[in-house]
Enzyme design. Structure first.
Site, PDB file in Angstrom:
ATOM      1  N   GLU A 248      -4.048  -4.131  19.706  1.00  0.00           N
ATOM      2  CA  GLU A 248      -3.046  -4.184  18.630  1.00  0.00           C
ATOM      3  C   GLU A 248      -2.101  -3.109  18.381  1.00  0.00           C
ATOM      4  O   GLU A 248      -2.445  -1.721  18.839  1.00  0.00           O
ATOM      5  CB  GLU A 248      -4.123  -4.191  17.157  1.00  0.00           C
ATOM      6  CG  GLU A 248      -3.362  -4.351  16.081  1.00  0.00           C
ATOM      7  CD  GLU A 248      -4.115  -4.327  14.957  1.00  0.00           C
ATOM      8  OE1 GLU A 248      -3.658  -4.071  13.663  1.00  0.00           O
ATOM      9  OE2 GLU A 248      -5.405  -4.521  14.891  1.00  0.00           O
TER      10      GLU A 248
ATOM     11  N   HIS B  15     -14.805  -4.105  11.867  1.00  0.00           N
ATOM     12  CA  HIS B  15     -14.504  -2.879  12.226  1.00  0.00           C
ATOM     13  C   HIS B  15     -15.459  -1.913  12.567  1.00  0.00           C
ATOM     14  O   HIS B  15     -15.926  -1.105  11.522  1.00  0.00           O
ATOM     15  CB  HIS B  15     -13.541  -2.528  11.337  1.00  0.00           C
ATOM     16  CG  HIS B  15     -12.254  -3.280  10.946  1.00  0.00           C
ATOM     17  ND1 HIS B  15     -12.400  -4.424  10.411  1.00  0.00           N
ATOM     18  CD2 HIS B  15     -10.998  -3.026  11.480  1.00  0.00           C
ATOM     19  CE1 HIS B  15     -11.122  -5.217  10.308  1.00  0.00           C
ATOM     20  NE2 HIS B  15     -10.371  -4.131  10.976  1.00  0.00           N
TER      21      HIS B  15
ATOM     22  N   TRP C 215       2.094   7.527  12.100  1.00  0.00           N
ATOM     23  CA  TRP C 215       0.971   7.307  11.952  1.00  0.00           C
ATOM     24  C   TRP C 215       0.546   5.947  12.127  1.00  0.00           C
ATOM     25  O   TRP C 215      -0.658   5.674  12.529  1.00  0.00           O
ATOM     26  CB  TRP C 215       0.785   7.671  10.436  1.00  0.00           C
ATOM     27  CG  TRP C 215      -0.818   7.673   9.945  1.00  0.00           C
ATOM     28  CD1 TRP C 215      -1.698   8.575  10.119  1.00  0.00           C
ATOM     29  CD2 TRP C 215      -1.290   6.475   9.076  1.00  0.00           C
ATOM     30  NE1 TRP C 215      -2.971   8.107   9.716  1.00  0.00           N
ATOM     31  CE2 TRP C 215      -2.785   6.988   9.159  1.00  0.00           C
ATOM     32  CE3 TRP C 215      -0.946   5.399   8.805  1.00  0.00           C
ATOM     33  CZ2 TRP C 215      -3.586   5.905   8.538  1.00  0.00           C
ATOM     34  CZ3 TRP C 215      -1.659   4.720   8.100  1.00  0.00           C
ATOM     35  CH2 TRP C 215      -3.158   4.836   7.939  1.00  0.00           C
TER      36      TRP C 215
ATOM     37  N   ASP D 187      -6.602  -3.118   2.222  1.00  0.00           N
ATOM     38  CA  ASP D 187      -5.386  -2.766   1.508  1.00  0.00           C
ATOM     39  C   ASP D 187      -4.442  -4.102   1.061  1.00  0.00           C
ATOM     40  O   ASP D 187      -3.522  -3.964   0.156  1.00  0.00           O
ATOM     41  CB  ASP D 187      -4.310  -1.793   2.357  1.00  0.00           C
ATOM     42  CG  ASP D 187      -3.709  -2.783   3.633  1.00  0.00           C
ATOM     43  OD1 ASP D 187      -4.488  -3.804   3.886  1.00  0.00           O
ATOM     44  OD2 ASP D 187      -2.805  -2.424   4.131  1.00  0.00           O
TER      45      ASP D 187
ATOM     46  N   HIS E  86      -2.300   1.465  16.751  1.00  0.00           N
ATOM     47  CA  HIS E  86      -1.607   1.964  15.470  1.00  0.00           C
ATOM     48  C   HIS E  86      -0.162   2.416  15.868  1.00  0.00           C
ATOM     49  O   HIS E  86       0.196   3.532  15.246  1.00  0.00           O
ATOM     50  CB  HIS E  86      -2.438   2.718  14.658  1.00  0.00           C
ATOM     51  CG  HIS E  86      -2.234   2.554  12.995  1.00  0.00           C
ATOM     52  ND1 HIS E  86      -1.659   3.400  12.328  1.00  0.00           N
ATOM     53  CD2 HIS E  86      -2.430   1.310  12.427  1.00  0.00           C
ATOM     54  CE1 HIS E  86      -1.687   2.874  10.917  1.00  0.00           C
ATOM     55  NE2 HIS E  86      -2.186   1.798  11.279  1.00  0.00           N
TER      56      HIS E  86
ATOM     57  N   ASN F 260       0.748  -1.320  -0.109  1.00  0.00           N
ATOM     58  CA  ASN F 260       0.033   0.081  -0.006  1.00  0.00           C
ATOM     59  C   ASN F 260       0.854   1.200  -0.168  1.00  0.00           C
ATOM     60  O   ASN F 260       1.562   1.517   0.777  1.00  0.00           O
ATOM     61  CB  ASN F 260      -0.842  -0.035   1.272  1.00  0.00           C
ATOM     62  CG  ASN F 260      -1.976   1.011   1.281  1.00  0.00           C
ATOM     63  OD1 ASN F 260      -2.183   1.713   0.232  1.00  0.00           O
ATOM     64  ND2 ASN F 260      -2.843   0.911   2.188  1.00  0.00           N
TER      65      ASN F 260
ATOM     66  N   ARG G 188     -13.709  -5.013  16.532  1.00  0.00           N
ATOM     67  CA  ARG G 188     -12.907  -4.068  16.750  1.00  0.00           C
ATOM     68  C   ARG G 188     -13.558  -2.579  16.968  1.00  0.00           C
ATOM     69  O   ARG G 188     -14.308  -2.290  16.001  1.00  0.00           O
ATOM     70  CB  ARG G 188     -11.712  -3.699  15.582  1.00  0.00           C
ATOM     71  CG  ARG G 188     -10.395  -3.062  16.027  1.00  0.00           C
ATOM     72  CD  ARG G 188      -9.541  -2.694  14.916  1.00  0.00           C
ATOM     73  NE  ARG G 188      -9.971  -1.801  14.034  1.00  0.00           N
ATOM     74  CZ  ARG G 188      -9.355  -1.298  12.872  1.00  0.00           C
ATOM     75  NH1 ARG G 188      -8.200  -1.836  12.606  1.00  0.00           N
ATOM     76  NH2 ARG G 188      -9.763  -0.359  12.225  1.00  0.00           N
TER      77      ARG G 188
ATOM     78  N   ASP H 264      -7.088  -1.001  17.871  1.00  0.00           N
ATOM     79  CA  ASP H 264      -5.845  -1.002  17.399  1.00  0.00           C
ATOM     80  C   ASP H 264      -5.484   0.654  17.603  1.00  0.00           C
ATOM     81  O   ASP H 264      -6.050   1.545  17.567  1.00  0.00           O
ATOM     82  CB  ASP H 264      -6.173  -0.675  15.792  1.00  0.00           C
ATOM     83  CG  ASP H 264      -4.774  -0.636  14.970  1.00  0.00           C
ATOM     84  OD1 ASP H 264      -3.694  -0.647  15.566  1.00  0.00           O
ATOM     85  OD2 ASP H 264      -4.691  -0.959  13.843  1.00  0.00           O
TER      86      ASP H 264
ATOM     87  N   GLU I   3       1.749  -6.572  11.551  1.00  0.00           N
ATOM     88  CA  GLU I   3       1.078  -6.590  10.227  1.00  0.00           C
ATOM     89  C   GLU I   3       2.430  -5.853   9.260  1.00  0.00           C
ATOM     90  O   GLU I   3       2.117  -5.773   7.962  1.00  0.00           O
ATOM     91  CB  GLU I   3      -0.049  -5.620  10.064  1.00  0.00           C
ATOM     92  CG  GLU I   3      -0.041  -4.225  10.503  1.00  0.00           C
ATOM     93  CD  GLU I   3      -1.295  -3.690  10.411  1.00  0.00           C
ATOM     94  OE1 GLU I   3      -1.469  -2.768   9.637  1.00  0.00           O
ATOM     95  OE2 GLU I   3      -2.420  -3.983  11.169  1.00  0.00           O
TER      96      GLU I   3
ATOM     97  N   ARG J 132       0.652 -10.756  13.609  1.00  0.00           N
ATOM     98  CA  ARG J 132      -0.383 -10.398  12.490  1.00  0.00           C
ATOM     99  C   ARG J 132       0.279 -10.319  11.309  1.00  0.00           C
ATOM    100  O   ARG J 132      -0.136  -9.627  10.387  1.00  0.00           O
ATOM    101  CB  ARG J 132      -0.940  -8.966  13.150  1.00  0.00           C
ATOM    102  CG  ARG J 132      -1.987  -9.109  14.214  1.00  0.00           C
ATOM    103  CD  ARG J 132      -2.473  -7.596  14.671  1.00  0.00           C
ATOM    104  NE  ARG J 132      -2.860  -6.897  13.481  1.00  0.00           N
ATOM    105  CZ  ARG J 132      -3.844  -6.884  12.610  1.00  0.00           C
ATOM    106  NH1 ARG J 132      -4.696  -7.965  12.894  1.00  0.00           N
ATOM    107  NH2 ARG J 132      -3.957  -5.806  11.717  1.00  0.00           N
TER     108      ARG J 132
ATOM    109  N   GLU K  58      -8.520 -10.845  10.755  1.00  0.00           N
ATOM    110  CA  GLU K  58      -9.150  -9.568  10.281  1.00  0.00           C
ATOM    111  C   GLU K  58     -10.106  -9.832   9.070  1.00  0.00           C
ATOM    112  O   GLU K  58      -9.442 -10.312   8.282  1.00  0.00           O
ATOM    113  CB  GLU K  58      -8.149  -8.359  10.287  1.00  0.00           C
ATOM    114  CG  GLU K  58      -8.723  -7.087  10.332  1.00  0.00           C
ATOM    115  CD  GLU K  58      -7.586  -6.093   9.994  1.00  0.00           C
ATOM    116  OE1 GLU K  58      -8.037  -4.923  10.153  1.00  0.00           O
ATOM    117  OE2 GLU K  58      -6.314  -6.239   9.723  1.00  0.00           O
TER     118      GLU K  58
ATOM    119  N   HIS L 243      -3.371  -9.670   9.645  1.00  0.00           N
ATOM    120  CA  HIS L 243      -4.157  -8.481   9.028  1.00  0.00           C
ATOM    121  C   HIS L 243      -4.771  -9.054   7.860  1.00  0.00           C
ATOM    122  O   HIS L 243      -4.368  -9.577   6.925  1.00  0.00           O
ATOM    123  CB  HIS L 243      -2.795  -7.615   8.621  1.00  0.00           C
ATOM    124  CG  HIS L 243      -3.178  -6.476   8.042  1.00  0.00           C
ATOM    125  ND1 HIS L 243      -3.719  -5.227   8.251  1.00  0.00           N
ATOM    126  CD2 HIS L 243      -2.767  -5.992   6.780  1.00  0.00           C
ATOM    127  CE1 HIS L 243      -4.041  -4.396   7.543  1.00  0.00           C
ATOM    128  NE2 HIS L 243      -3.246  -4.662   6.399  1.00  0.00           N
TER     129      HIS L 243
ATOM    130  N   TYR M 129      -7.152   7.524  13.708  1.00  0.00           N
ATOM    131  CA  TYR M 129      -6.925   6.139  12.779  1.00  0.00           C
ATOM    132  C   TYR M 129      -8.084   5.356  13.032  1.00  0.00           C
ATOM    133  O   TYR M 129      -8.721   5.344  14.409  1.00  0.00           O
ATOM    134  CB  TYR M 129      -5.525   5.535  13.280  1.00  0.00           C
ATOM    135  CG  TYR M 129      -5.637   4.220  12.698  1.00  0.00           C
ATOM    136  CD1 TYR M 129      -5.190   4.024  11.303  1.00  0.00           C
ATOM    137  CD2 TYR M 129      -5.945   3.028  13.423  1.00  0.00           C
ATOM    138  CE1 TYR M 129      -5.169   2.653  10.726  1.00  0.00           C
ATOM    139  CE2 TYR M 129      -6.054   1.843  12.624  1.00  0.00           C
ATOM    140  CZ  TYR M 129      -5.698   1.606  11.402  1.00  0.00           C
ATOM    141  OH  TYR M 129      -6.063   0.535  10.781  1.00  0.00           O
TER     142      TYR M 129
END
Length: 402
Positions: free
Chosen positions: A236, A122, A402, A316, A212, A37, A147, A210, A262, A283, A339, A312, A159
């Site tokens: 996560e 999600h 991020w 994406d 992130h 991605n 999640r 998550d 991930e 993950r 997921e 994951h 996020y």
């Protein structure tokens, strides 16, 4: 069964995907996902210019040898571009091998260890009330694991918050979106979300969240401790995983289960995390961790230390990756959770597949091979569109994870 053709197909039915399609001299085809991605063309070029010439004429049945040839035969090893390219080739060769045998891929991985694959959806919202309501929507559809993410007051672009129901699509055209982040606001806000969800729906389902990679180890430890009363299935990516030893500090302060991986590309990215039992769920994905061949090594190591899978599975990655993940999930003894974000109707048209969702579980396709393909005519209708993931800055203007 020699390799006669290797195609690299880039298509964007709402999101960019890179697909490897291998054809043998006797007409068998196999597909693999090679999507990275935000750096899709880097992998596509690597495959087209550097890998494809090495494969023509090779025996498609020699999957392990081909993996070693592409990995150990290259002086510059590992990294997301190389390992994603290898994954695309590796997955396509497994698809061919299972088709040649006339069985679903999981049969070549040892057969079934389970009948269905537990997945999580999600839930999201601009406010806690919206997220709580969205959790209910997933529960009503039969999900047994959800999640939960919610926007944080005082931040911009939190996020996990999008506008498309099941799907969260953070990549956007043009230059990367710059978002604003406040760790203090997040740490004060997040536990109240879990309290509201548990107060509304109780504890008869799995709740995930998550972070992130946004917290320091001690901040992550504090969050893990604060949310213990809400019995999260896992927290996560609580802290960046470049320093695997950072998770030791998190582990020392909380019993909340931890998931990460991930962004990992190889077994060496998670060796310490697994062997020191610093995480509970790994993950890593088929597409980013070197394909089925290498992901199985990671999961076999994890099995020895009581670490389970939690691959994951956001959008994406294409349906080719999800199909491959389900075959691995079906066969391994230490599966944890998968997921799952449903792809768009356009993506499903480009990638017809046999896997299906029902009652909180996914079921792999029963066709020989992966049970997924790419419609090249449909793929051609969606040309590549440059897109970037966002970046995050703090209130003082400095960069943040991020």
């Amino acid at each position: 069964m020699r390799i006669a053709e290797v195609k690299v197909i880039v298509t964007s039915p709402g999101r960019n995907f890179v697909t490897v399609k291998i054809t043998t001299e006797d007409g068998l085809t196999g597909v693999g996902d090679a999507t990275l991605n935000g750096r899709e063309l880097a992998v596509a070029t690597y495959l087209t210019e550097h890998v494809r010439p090495l494969l023509l004429g090779r025996d498609a049945r020699r999957i392990e040898d081909t993996w070693q040839y592409l990995y150990r035969g290259a002086y510059w090893r590992r990294g997301p571009v190389t390992m994603t390219a290898i994954a695309g080739i590796d997955t396509a060769l497994w698809d061919i091998k299972a088709k040649a045998a006339g069985v679903p891929l999981y049969e070549l991985l040892g057969g079934r260890s389970r009948d269905r694959i537990l997945v999580y959806g999600h839930a999201q919202g601009a406010t806690i009330d919206e997220t709580v309501a969205d959790v209910g929507r997933f529960l009503d559809r039969g999900y047994r694991a959800v999640r939960a993410q919610t926007a944080v007051p005082g931040t911009q672009g939190t996020y996990g918050i999008g506008s498309d129901g099941d799907r969260y699509e953070p990549a956007s055209s043009g230059l990367p979106e710059e978002t604003l982040w406040s760790t203090a606001d997040y740490l004060a806000h997040a536990p109240t979300l879990f309290a509201a969800v548990r107060d509304k729906y109780g504890f008869d389902f799995h709740l995930l969240h998550d972070v992130h990679h946004r917290l320091t180890p001690i901040e992550a430890a504090g969050l893990g401790k604060a949310v213990e009363p809400y019995r999260l299935f896992c927290l996560e990516d609580p802290t960046p995983a470049e320093d695997q030893s950072a998770f030791r500090l998190v582990r020392q302060h909380t019993t909340t289960p931890i998931a990460t991986g991930e962004v990992f590309n190889s077994i060496f990215d998670c060796q310490q995390l697994i062997t020191e039992r610093l995480i509970d769920y790994i993950r890593a994905t088929v597409t980013h961790a070197g394909g089925i061949t290498h992901l199985r090594r990671i999961l076999a190591l994890a099995e020895l230390y009581g670490v389970r899978s939690g691959s994951h599975g956001a959008t994406d990655l294409s349906p080719v990756c999800l199909a491959a993940a389900l075959h691995v999930d079906t066969a391994i003894p230490n599966f944890g959770i998968q997921e799952y974000m449903p792809h768009t109707a356009d993506t499903d048209r480009v990638f017809p597949h046999g896997y299906r969702f029902s009652g909180g579980y996914l079921y792999p396709g029963e066709e020989p091979g992966l049970g997924v393909d790419i419609d090249e005519d449909a793929a051609a209708e969606y040309p590549y569109e440059p897109a970037y993931l966002p970046v995050a800055r703090l209130h003082d203007g400095s960069m943040h994870d991020w």
